[in-house]
Motif scaffolding. Structure first.
Motif, PDB file in Angstrom:
ATOM      1  N   ARG A   1       0.839  -1.204   0.000  1.00  0.00           N
ATOM      2  CA  ARG A   1       0.000   0.000   0.000  1.00  0.00           C
ATOM      3  C   ARG A   1       0.875   1.256   0.000  1.00  0.00           C
ATOM      4  O   ARG A   1       0.587   2.219  -0.721  1.00  0.00           O
ATOM      5  N   ALA A   2       1.942   1.237   0.797  1.00  0.00           N
ATOM      6  CA  ALA A   2       2.863   2.370   0.788  1.00  0.00           C
ATOM      7  C   ALA A   2       3.546   2.489  -0.573  1.00  0.00           C
ATOM      8  O   ALA A   2       3.737   3.598  -1.099  1.00  0.00           O
ATOM      9  N   GLY A   3       3.914   1.350  -1.158  1.00  0.00           N
ATOM     10  CA  GLY A   3       4.540   1.357  -2.469  1.00  0.00           C
ATOM     11  C   GLY A   3       3.619   1.880  -3.549  1.00  0.00           C
ATOM     12  O   GLY A   3       4.051   2.622  -4.445  1.00  0.00           O
TER      13      GLY A   3
ATOM     14  N   GLY B   1       0.004   9.961   3.281  1.00  0.00           N
ATOM     15  CA  GLY B   1       1.339   9.514   3.638  1.00  0.00           C
ATOM     16  C   GLY B   1       2.251  10.627   4.100  1.00  0.00           C
ATOM     17  O   GLY B   1       1.856  11.789   4.230  1.00  0.00           O
ATOM     18  N   ARG B   2       3.493  10.252   4.326  1.00  0.00           N
ATOM     19  CA  ARG B   2       4.553  11.187   4.719  1.00  0.00           C
ATOM     20  C   ARG B   2       5.775  10.887   3.863  1.00  0.00           C
ATOM     21  O   ARG B   2       6.112   9.723   3.642  1.00  0.00           O
ATOM     22  N   PRO B   3       6.472  11.930   3.354  1.00  0.00           N
ATOM     23  CA  PRO B   3       7.702  11.663   2.600  1.00  0.00           C
ATOM     24  C   PRO B   3       8.787  11.087   3.518  1.00  0.00           C
ATOM     25  O   PRO B   3       9.264  11.760   4.432  1.00  0.00           O
ATOM     26  N   SER B   4       9.180   9.848   3.279  1.00  0.00           N
ATOM     27  CA  SER B   4      10.152   9.188   4.142  1.00  0.00           C
ATOM     28  C   SER B   4      11.501   9.894   4.146  1.00  0.00           C
ATOM     29  O   SER B   4      12.233   9.863   5.146  1.00  0.00           O
ATOM     30  N   GLN B   5      11.863  10.513   3.034  1.00  0.00           N
ATOM     31  CA  GLN B   5      13.185  11.120   2.907  1.00  0.00           C
ATOM     32  C   GLN B   5      13.323  12.415   3.707  1.00  0.00           C
ATOM     33  O   GLN B   5      14.436  12.783   4.102  1.00  0.00           O
ATOM     34  N   LEU B   6      12.216  13.106   3.933  1.00  0.00           N
ATOM     35  CA  LEU B   6      12.267  14.397   4.605  1.00  0.00           C
ATOM     36  C   LEU B   6      12.774  14.231   6.038  1.00  0.00           C
ATOM     37  O   LEU B   6      12.169  13.537   6.855  1.00  0.00           O
TER      38      LEU B   6
ATOM     39  N   THR C   1       7.530   6.825   0.270  1.00  0.00           N
ATOM     40  CA  THR C   1       6.362   7.210   1.063  1.00  0.00           C
ATOM     41  C   THR C   1       6.221   6.306   2.279  1.00  0.00           C
ATOM     42  O   THR C   1       6.316   5.074   2.153  1.00  0.00           O
ATOM     43  N   GLU C   2       6.010   6.932   3.442  1.00  0.00           N
ATOM     44  CA  GLU C   2       5.630   6.178   4.636  1.00  0.00           C
ATOM     45  C   GLU C   2       4.126   6.278   4.800  1.00  0.00           C
ATOM     46  O   GLU C   2       3.558   7.378   4.820  1.00  0.00           O
ATOM     47  N   LEU C   3       3.480   5.134   4.914  1.00  0.00           N
ATOM     48  CA  LEU C   3       2.028   5.075   5.079  1.00  0.00           C
ATOM     49  C   LEU C   3       1.717   4.032   6.141  1.00  0.00           C
ATOM     50  O   LEU C   3       2.097   2.864   5.998  1.00  0.00           O
ATOM     51  N   ASP C   4       1.078   4.471   7.219  1.00  0.00           N
ATOM     52  CA  ASP C   4       0.693   3.560   8.306  1.00  0.00           C
ATOM     53  C   ASP C   4       1.871   2.757   8.843  1.00  0.00           C
ATOM     54  O   ASP C   4       1.753   1.571   9.175  1.00  0.00           O
ATOM     55  N   GLY C   5       3.039   3.413   8.912  1.00  0.00           N
ATOM     56  CA  GLY C   5       4.201   2.787   9.540  1.00  0.00           C
ATOM     57  C   GLY C   5       5.050   1.926   8.636  1.00  0.00           C
ATOM     58  O   GLY C   5       6.019   1.308   9.107  1.00  0.00           O
ATOM     59  N   PHE C   6       4.736   1.887   7.340  1.00  0.00           N
ATOM     60  CA  PHE C   6       5.532   1.111   6.384  1.00  0.00           C
ATOM     61  C   PHE C   6       5.949   2.015   5.225  1.00  0.00           C
ATOM     62  O   PHE C   6       5.296   3.016   4.939  1.00  0.00           O
TER      63      PHE C   6
END
Length: 253
Positions: A16-18, A54-59, A104-109
């Motif tokens: 889902r995050a992917g 989601g949240r940008p994982s890289q930020l 992208t981080e979504l729901d912890g993944f």
């Protein structure tokens, strides 16, 4: 090295995050044209990632750089191999190529994907580099199955690059991903068949080869993040997040 073996529910969450990362990448790719700045790309990624929950994982990521990564996306243009920092003074020109790397981080993944885009009328040399790099990534994915080894992935990538006369960057590679953006194992894009860690169903990692027109040697610029080819010839990259299944591999992005 402790490699996480993910179960079906966790893999579904990573997928889902992917899917969210892939959708953001497609959204941004559809807006790229000459005159766009890489800072604008960063803004688009922030906005679209938020729209998808989601949240940008890289930020804010703390890695090898001198401080946290200051942007939501890596934008790597022409001679930039990877980890390009978006800037208002980097303007895409007709004939450029640019890699956009979205995590992208979504729901912890986390899900991680990238593509290299051609801006306007690019040279045949640049277009062939882009096409071959995508094919090298796909060859690496095709080597994934239970019982195979990480070296098989790198060997498949090198074979595609070698036939075209391109270099393959060895200083950076793919990585495990799931509950964290970067996890073991390291996925080298240069390898020998039958060497390295044996793959098992439930492993999740990225395959993201960086091919170059010239030398595969790289340098890091003064910002501590942006990686360029040592000879300043162009580089391209493509990336998917992949899960090892019982009978092969499944792309999660």
């Amino acid at each position: 090295m402790s490699v996480t073996i993910y179960g079906p529910r966790e893999i579904a969450a990573i997928e889902r995050a992917g899917a969210a990362a892939a959708a953001t990448l497609a959204y941004v790719g559809g807006r790229l044209r000459a005159g766009v700045t890489t800072a604008e790309i960063d803004g688009w990624v922030r906005e679209d990632t938020a729209r998808r929950g989601g949240r940008p994982s890289q930020l804010g990521y703390r890695g090898a750089g001198p401080g946290p990564f200051p942007a939501s996306v890596c934008t790597s243009r022409n001679e930039v191999v990877c980890h390009g920092v978006p800037r208002a003074d980097v303007v895409l020109q007709d004939g450029d190529i640019v890699n956009v790397d979205v995590t992208t981080e979504l729901d912890g993944f986390h899900g991680d994907t990238s593509a290299t885009f051609c801006i306007g009328a690019v040279s045949e040399t640049a277009r062939q580099l882009v096409t071959t790099t995508r094919a090298a990534r796909d060859a690496g994915i095709a080597a994934v199955r239970p019982g195979a080894r990480i070296g098989d992935i790198g060997a498949a990538i090198v074979e595609v690059a070698r036939r075209a006369g391109y270099g393959v960057v060895s200083d950076f590679g793919g990585h495990g991903i799931g509950r964290h953006m970067h996890e073991p194992p390291h996925i080298a894009h240069v390898g020998r068949p039958g060497t390295g860690l044996r793959l098992r169903a439930g492993m999740v990692f990225t395959i993201e080869p960086m091919l170059t027109l010239g030398t595969a040697e790289v340098e890091v610029l003064g910002d501590g993040w942006t990686v360029v080819t040592a000879d300043r010839k162009w580089s391209a990259q493509f990336e998917h997040t992949v899960c090892v299944t019982e009978d092969g591999a499944r792309v999660l992005t």
